[in-house]
Scaffold this active site. Structure first.
Site, PDB file in Angstrom:
ATOM      1  CG  ASP A  57      -2.304   2.387   6.340  1.00  0.00           C
ATOM      2  OD1 ASP A  57      -2.413   2.204   5.105  1.00  0.00           O
ATOM      3  OD2 ASP A  57      -2.648   3.441   6.902  1.00  0.00           O
TER       4      ASP A  57
ATOM      5  CG  ASP B  81      -1.891   1.117   1.290  1.00  0.00           C
ATOM      6  OD1 ASP B  81      -2.223   1.654   0.216  1.00  0.00           O
ATOM      7  OD2 ASP B  81      -2.321   1.478   2.393  1.00  0.00           O
TER       8      ASP B  81
END
Length: 359
Positions: free
Chosen positions: A297, A105
């Protein structure tokens, strides 16, 4: 509240209106049952908005209790999701004889979460680390951001990029004189939604401009309404503004993340599907000797974590300083730890290759 279809069907409406101004006409009447239905709809709508706001608060690192019970929760959570740094040797042992494929990410993983999403720059050190990583393993950036925007942040042409939560995927350009061989992977399953998304973007910008700090980001195949710079007392009001626009577009769905509401097409596609598509594009669709590693996250990364659990291959790493419900196997606390983990993974691979060259 209305709990069955019969109560809705029994609802009666008496309407006698004038052609020019129906609502102002003295003959316009709404029965009590209809009023109750409208009130119930408002209650449901309010509850949904409160759920969105509560979820954003829960996923925000600034909202946690500084008590001993939280410390106990942290200890228990760490037992189930140990540090990937501390477990590096076990992770490497599990990957031996298999091809590691890295999925990363961007926001909150390679760059810190910042107030202005347009300034979420990655450091030169982590860019250098990711460049080395891509030389050792196939590497992809999977982000909710527009693919072009996240590419401008990362600036590494040798990576795969999946933007808009996986709705816009492109691979590195292949160096070849043949045009067919030189084309990179390109997949955009939601192209038909582009006009609608652009239309909603303009409406959201206009509707939310009265809320100080609100920012609407156009990520091409999805939209993000950022709450990071909005007074928390205004969060419910901003969420209501978003819903007032979105209720007219049933083909779009809304999800929430860390101080953000995301608007996406209703098609069954997410970061987990993007992970599977990339593995297939790399030739690992039905392979048992592949070891995918996904680091993220946010709530949207959970789709990828679940895919890895279901496949029984590789693992997910959640980046978080606080306990969260997750399908990830391991954890890291912040982007600096992500960089350290990637650096050590690269060092192991380089040493492994050197040892093989001496044989």
């Amino acid at each position: 509240m209305i709990t069955d279809a019969k109560s809705v069907l029994n609802m009666s409406i008496t309407v006698t209106v004038s052609a020019q101004n129906p609502l102002a006409s003295p003959g316009y009447k709404i029965s009590i049952k209809t009023k109750k239905l409208l009130q119930n709809r408002e209650i449901i709508s309010g509850a949904r908005i409160n759920a969105w706001v509560d979820s954003m608060r829960a996923s925000s690192p600034t909202h946690t209790k500084s008590t001993s019970s939280v410390t106990d929760d942290q200890v228990t959570w760490n037992l189930h999701h140990p540090s990937a740094l501390e477990m590096l040797e076990q992770i490497i042992d599990a990957s031996k004889g298999k091809q590691i494929v890295m999925f990363l990410d961007y926001d909150g993983t390679l760059s810190p979460i910042v107030e202005d999403p347009d300034r979420a720059f990655m450091s030169k050190k982590i860019r250098k680390t990711v460049r080395k990583l891509a030389k050792c393993f196939p590497t992809a950036i999977v982000s909710g951001r527009c693919r072009d925007k996240v590419y401008k942040f990362v600036k590494l042409a040798e990576l795969y990029y999946a933007g808009s939560h996986g709705l816009d995927i492109k691979g590195p350009e292949k160096r070849s004189k043949s045009k067919s061989d030189g084309e990179s992977v390109l997949f955009q399953p939601a192209s038909e939604f582009l006009p609608m998304i652009d239309e909603v973007y303009k409406q959201l910008v206009d509707t939310t401009k009265s809320t100080p700090g609100a920012k609407v980001e156009n990520n091409k195949f999805c939209l993000s309404v950022h709450f990071r710079c909005v007074d928390e007392k205004k969060w419910s009001e901003l969420a209501q503004q978003v819903r007032s626009v979105l209720k007219e577009y049933p083909k779009l769905r809304l999800t929430q993340g860390r101080k953000v509401l995301e608007i996406r097409p209703t098609i069954k596609w997410d970061k987990g599907k993007a992970l599977e598509f990339l593995l297939e594009s790399l030739g690992f669709a039905n392979c048992t000797d592949v070891f995918p590693v996904y680091i993220g996250d946010d709530r949207t990364d959970e789709d990828a974590f679940k895919i890895l659990r279901d496949r029984g291959q590789g693992f997910g790493i959640l980046v978080s300083k606080f306990p969260k419900e997750t399908s990830a196997s391991y954890s890291l606390q912040e982007p600096d730890e992500v960089m350290d983990f990637l650096r050590r993974l690269v060092e192991w691979k380089q040493l492994s290759l050197q040892a093989q060259s001496r044989m």
